[in-house]
Design an enzyme around this catalytic site. Structure first.
Site, PDB file in Angstrom:
ATOM      1  CE1 TYR A  80      43.694  -7.794  19.130  1.00  0.00           C
ATOM      2  CE2 TYR A  80      44.776  -6.340  20.611  1.00  0.00           C
ATOM      3  CZ  TYR A  80      43.868  -7.287  20.284  1.00  0.00           C
ATOM      4  OH  TYR A  80      42.982  -7.941  21.256  1.00  0.00           O
ATOM      5  CG  HIS A 121      41.333 -11.589  20.445  1.00  0.00           C
ATOM      6  ND1 HIS A 121      42.428 -10.393  20.345  1.00  0.00           N
ATOM      7  CD2 HIS A 121      41.947 -12.503  20.135  1.00  0.00           C
ATOM      8  CE1 HIS A 121      43.573 -11.198  20.193  1.00  0.00           C
ATOM      9  NE2 HIS A 121      43.432 -12.510  20.220  1.00  0.00           N
TER      10      HIS A 121
END
Length: 173
Positions: A80, A121
């Site tokens: 991530y 994101h």
């Protein structure tokens, strides 16, 4: 007599450590519209993330950061990418592309655990960042409604790059 040329600009990387954490804090305060928690800064100096949490230098000047963490879910490991940015005056010089390629290569070579993908994101208003990642093979895999609590717009695209694993000799499996 040989003609001397200026040296090529050099991009280099250094693991985030307690000794350079102040530089990371300063860069993050300029690069991102949110304030990161003390837990974030504690977590990014841990030995298990040193390959994925790095300062980005351009000719020995700190110009950016990238920080990722390995997450394992259902037996699958993904990286991530929590933060990745280069200071505005240093953009469009290939620094971000070179840094992302470095991160992708590091991730592909990581053996324990074997990482299958990188995901991140991007705020839905940040078309420039989305295009940057798409140029490097990332695909939009979802939309996270209300991801951002303190900034608007609140929604974020979820972008992912599947990683092709390399064997120890650098070839394909």
């Amino acid at each position: 007599m040989s003609e001397s040329r200026p040296a090529q600009p050099r991009v280099s990387f250094a693991a985030v450590t307690p000794n350079n954490l102040g530089t990371v804090r300063k860069l993050n305060s300029v690069l991102f519209p949110i304030k990161y928690s003390e837990k974030f800064y504690h977590d990014i100096v841990q030995p298990d993330v040193e390959d994925f949490c790095q300062l980005i230098y351009y000719n020995d000047i700190p110009v950016g950061t990238m920080c990722g963490r390995v997450e394992v879910k259902d037996g699958q490991a993904k990286l991530y990418l929590m933060t990745f940015a280069v200071l505005a005056p240093y953009r469009s010089r290939g620094i971000g592309s070179q840094s992302l390629k470095h991160l992708i290569q590091t991730t592909a070579a990581h053996a324990k655990p074997k990482i299958n993908a990188i995901y991140l994101h991007v705020q839905v208003s940040n078309d420039e960042a989305k295009r940057f990642y798409e140029r490097h093979g990332f695909k939009e895999v979802g939309l996270y409604k209300d991801y951002y609590k303190k900034i608007t717009p609140h929604d974020a695209w979820i972008l992912q790059l599947d990683i092709e694993q390399k064997d120890a000799a650098g070839g394909n499996p």
